[in-house]
Write a protein that holds these residues in place. Structure first.
Motif, PDB file in Angstrom:
ATOM      1  N   ALA A  70       0.827  -1.209   0.000  1.00 47.44           N
ATOM      2  CA  ALA A  70       0.000   0.000   0.000  1.00 47.44           C
ATOM      3  C   ALA A  70       0.859   1.256   0.000  1.00 47.44           C
ATOM      4  O   ALA A  70       0.546   2.241  -0.690  1.00 47.44           O
ATOM      5  CB  ALA A  70      -0.919  -0.010   1.217  1.00 47.44           C
ATOM      6  N   VAL A  74       0.845   4.078  -2.865  1.00 48.44           N
ATOM      7  CA  VAL A  74       0.636   5.515  -2.679  1.00 48.44           C
ATOM      8  C   VAL A  74       1.699   6.312  -3.434  1.00 48.44           C
ATOM      9  O   VAL A  74       1.407   7.312  -4.085  1.00 48.44           O
ATOM     10  CB  VAL A  74       0.668   5.869  -1.172  1.00 48.44           C
ATOM     11  N   CYS A 156      -4.645  -0.648  -3.093  1.00 49.23           N
ATOM     12  CA  CYS A 156      -4.433   0.789  -3.214  1.00 49.23           C
ATOM     13  C   CYS A 156      -4.961   1.292  -4.559  1.00 49.23           C
ATOM     14  O   CYS A 156      -5.595   2.347  -4.643  1.00 49.23           O
ATOM     15  CB  CYS A 156      -2.955   1.113  -3.060  1.00 49.23           C
TER      16      CYS A 156
END
Length: 240
Positions: A70, A74, A156
């Motif tokens: 994740a 990002v 994500c």
């Protein structure tokens, strides 16, 4: 401040021509003269960390792998968001500008102690070379961490798509073009060799971060190698 030859470890303080006790004098702050670790100390730190990682339970490795995926997701999302809105500029400027903030992903991985497959290959590999772990231990770590990274990265991406972040003008189009370049344009051998180059830079970033003893040093240490691999456009399996 006078160093006494007969007692080199002690200090006496002189104030207005009179010797005073250290308790009455202003304190002296001696900075750490070794703000970084030596290469040998870095290797020992990696051996210790690799032993710890290889002995984590499958559940912990998987959860920490999701976190790492994740975090890198990002960073990748930040990368395409910046690049997608700079598409009118020369490619070198677009790549360089969008790469500047990508290191935030690895910084979060390192500071939280999460499990990223690409960096773990070096750290647990160090422990294997030092005979601190078995080959089966690190294969388990790599496999479970990679699966966790996959879940975290895809999660994500799904969250970003559901939140409409890929509908920002230029971002969706850039992401689609980047995907085609990675999955269609490049030949399998190119992908493989670019993966080697990329992970060499990732491991150098981790090595540089390990050399620092403070958070600021760790952040700065991993910055340039990560910016380098993103700017060059080589292949990072987790970010992909």
């Amino acid at each position: 401040v006078i160093f006494m030859p007969e007692a080199p470890a002690k200090l006496v303080f002189v104030e207005n021509g009179q010797i005073s006790s250290p308790a009455k004098a202003a304190p002296i702050v001696v900075p750490d003269s070794m703000a970084t670790r030596t290469p040998a100390e870095i290797y020992k730190a990696h051996v210790t960390a690799g032993h710890t990682k290889a002995n984590l339970s499958v559940f912990k490795t998987f959860i920490l792998g999701i976190m790492a995926g994740a975090f890198i997701g990002v960073a990748a999302l930040l990368n395409v968001t910046i690049a997608g809105q700079l598409t009118g500029l020369p490619p070198a400027i677009v790549k360089g500008a969008s790469a500047l903030l990508f290191p935030v992903g690895l910084q979060l991985v390192l500071l939280t102690g999460s499990e990223m497959f690409t960096g773990n290959t070096m750290v647990t590999g160090s422990a294997l070379l030092a005979n601190r772990v078995r080959l089966s231990d690190i294969v388990k770590n790599w496999g479970v961490a990679w699966l966790g990274n996959l879940v975290g990265g895809v999660g994500c991406a799904a969250l970003a798509a559901g939140a409409g972040l890929l509908k920002v003008p230029g971002v969706g189009e850039y992401t689609a073009a980047l995907t085609v370049a990675k999955c269609v344009t490049k030949l399998p051998m190119q992908l493989f060799l670019q993966g080697i180059i990329c992970n060499a830079l990732v491991c150098l970033a981790i090595l540089s971060a390990t050399s620092a003893k403070d958070t600021t040093g760790k952040i700065l240490g991993c910055w340039i190698p990560i910016v380098a691999f993103v700017t060059m456009g080589v292949e990072h399996s987790v970010a992909n």
